[in-house]
Design a protein around this motif. Structure first.
Motif, PDB file in Angstrom:
ATOM      1  N   ASN A  51     -22.696  -9.561 -15.755  1.00  0.00           N
ATOM      2  CA  ASN A  51     -23.719  -8.632 -15.283  1.00  0.00           C
ATOM      3  C   ASN A  51     -23.368  -7.821 -14.012  1.00  0.00           C
ATOM      4  O   ASN A  51     -22.392  -7.845 -13.892  1.00  0.00           O
ATOM      5  N   LYS A  52     -24.375  -7.100 -13.422  1.00  0.00           N
ATOM      6  CA  LYS A  52     -23.993  -6.280 -12.487  1.00  0.00           C
ATOM      7  C   LYS A  52     -23.428  -6.912 -11.263  1.00  0.00           C
ATOM      8  O   LYS A  52     -22.631  -5.961 -10.472  1.00  0.00           O
ATOM      9  N   SER A  53     -23.560  -8.129 -10.902  1.00  0.00           N
ATOM     10  CA  SER A  53     -22.958  -8.613  -9.986  1.00  0.00           C
ATOM     11  C   SER A  53     -21.981  -9.643  -9.909  1.00  0.00           C
ATOM     12  O   SER A  53     -21.503 -10.279  -9.221  1.00  0.00           O
ATOM     13  N   SER A  54     -21.708 -10.021 -11.324  1.00  0.00           N
ATOM     14  CA  SER A  54     -20.645 -10.992 -11.633  1.00  0.00           C
ATOM     15  C   SER A  54     -19.570 -10.631 -12.898  1.00  0.00           C
ATOM     16  O   SER A  54     -19.979  -9.557 -13.778  1.00  0.00           O
ATOM     17  N   SER A  55     -18.467 -10.908 -12.545  1.00  0.00           N
ATOM     18  CA  SER A  55     -17.329 -10.803 -13.716  1.00  0.00           C
ATOM     19  C   SER A  55     -16.460 -11.960 -13.851  1.00  0.00           C
ATOM     20  O   SER A  55     -16.182 -12.718 -13.033  1.00  0.00           O
ATOM     21  N   ILE A  56     -15.738 -11.961 -15.019  1.00  0.00           N
ATOM     22  CA  ILE A  56     -14.889 -13.150 -15.345  1.00  0.00           C
ATOM     23  C   ILE A  56     -13.472 -12.238 -15.531  1.00  0.00           C
ATOM     24  O   ILE A  56     -13.475 -11.426 -16.227  1.00  0.00           O
ATOM     25  N   SER A  69     -13.630 -16.524 -11.697  1.00  0.00           N
ATOM     26  CA  SER A  69     -15.088 -16.000 -11.812  1.00  0.00           C
ATOM     27  C   SER A  69     -15.377 -15.210 -10.463  1.00  0.00           C
ATOM     28  O   SER A  69     -15.014 -15.735  -9.296  1.00  0.00           O
ATOM     29  N   PHE A  70     -15.672 -13.901 -10.419  1.00  0.00           N
ATOM     30  CA  PHE A  70     -15.974 -13.038  -9.232  1.00  0.00           C
ATOM     31  C   PHE A  70     -17.488 -12.875  -9.168  1.00  0.00           C
ATOM     32  O   PHE A  70     -17.979 -12.017 -10.016  1.00  0.00           O
ATOM     33  N   THR A  71     -18.145 -13.235  -8.314  1.00  0.00           N
ATOM     34  CA  THR A  71     -19.459 -12.669  -8.085  1.00  0.00           C
ATOM     35  C   THR A  71     -19.745 -11.981  -6.585  1.00  0.00           C
ATOM     36  O   THR A  71     -18.667 -12.004  -5.712  1.00  0.00           O
ATOM     37  N   ASP A  72     -20.765 -11.597  -6.184  1.00  0.00           N
ATOM     38  CA  ASP A  72     -20.948 -10.928  -5.067  1.00  0.00           C
ATOM     39  C   ASP A  72     -20.637 -12.001  -3.586  1.00  0.00           C
ATOM     40  O   ASP A  72     -20.403 -11.571  -2.709  1.00  0.00           O
ATOM     41  N   THR A  73     -20.888 -13.208  -3.793  1.00  0.00           N
ATOM     42  CA  THR A  73     -20.832 -14.353  -2.731  1.00  0.00           C
ATOM     43  C   THR A  73     -19.703 -15.104  -2.946  1.00  0.00           C
ATOM     44  O   THR A  73     -19.511 -15.690  -2.240  1.00  0.00           O
ATOM     45  N   ARG A  74     -19.403 -15.238  -4.092  1.00  0.00           N
ATOM     46  CA  ARG A  74     -18.308 -16.351  -4.296  1.00  0.00           C
ATOM     47  C   ARG A  74     -17.164 -15.883  -5.462  1.00  0.00           C
ATOM     48  O   ARG A  74     -17.630 -15.359  -6.218  1.00  0.00           O
ATOM     49  N   ASN A  75     -15.792 -16.282  -5.116  1.00  0.00           N
ATOM     50  CA  ASN A  75     -14.968 -16.008  -6.162  1.00  0.00           C
ATOM     51  C   ASN A  75     -14.174 -17.562  -6.273  1.00  0.00           C
ATOM     52  O   ASN A  75     -14.020 -18.212  -5.436  1.00  0.00           O
TER      53      ASN A  75
END
Length: 132
Positions: A51-56, A69-75
């Motif tokens: 989605n707009k704030s996370s990716s794999i 997993s990459f998100t705005d707050t956590r990897n």
């Protein structure tokens, strides 16, 4: 009469602002080449946006492949790929690179101009590598 003089100042101000913006943009792009260093130990092989704030992503870190997993707050590392999965990823990456290279055809039909541009490209790459 006063309107003509004021209009001249406005036009000169707009032109000066345009020159300043162009110079700032060019200098930032130039300085960015020194700021971004391409790491040799860490590479992102493939990225899929969830989605707009996370990716794999599939990431290679020192020869070991991970699903992250990459998100705005956590990897975080989800799991390490097995050897068979690693080989599949490498084969897929190689076929993608070869298909991209085959799609790139020389613009010029003459062999001399193509070799000239290849020489220019190699010179540019060597100068770029020296700046790093």
């Amino acid at each position: 009469m006063g309107l003509g003089i004021g209009l001249g100042y406005v036009i000169k101000s707009i032109l000066a602002l345009g020159v300043i913006i162009f110079a700032a943009n060019y200098s930032l792009k130039y300085l960015n080449t020194f700021m971004t260093k391409k790491g040799k130990a860490i590479r992102i092989i493939e990225r899929t946006v969830v989605n707009k704030s996370s990716s794999i992503c599939i990431v290679e870190i020192a020869g070991t492949y991970y699903v992250m997993s990459f998100t705005d707050t956590r990897n975080e590392i989800l799991r390490e790929l097995t050897e068979s999965e690693k080989e599949t990823v490498i084969k897929t990456q190689e076929t993608t690179e070869t298909s991209e290279n085959m799609q790139k055809k020389p613009v010029f039909s003459e062999g001399k101009s193509v070799s000239f541009f290849k020489q220019l490209q190699s010179r540019y790459q060597s100068l770029y590598e020296k700046r790093k």
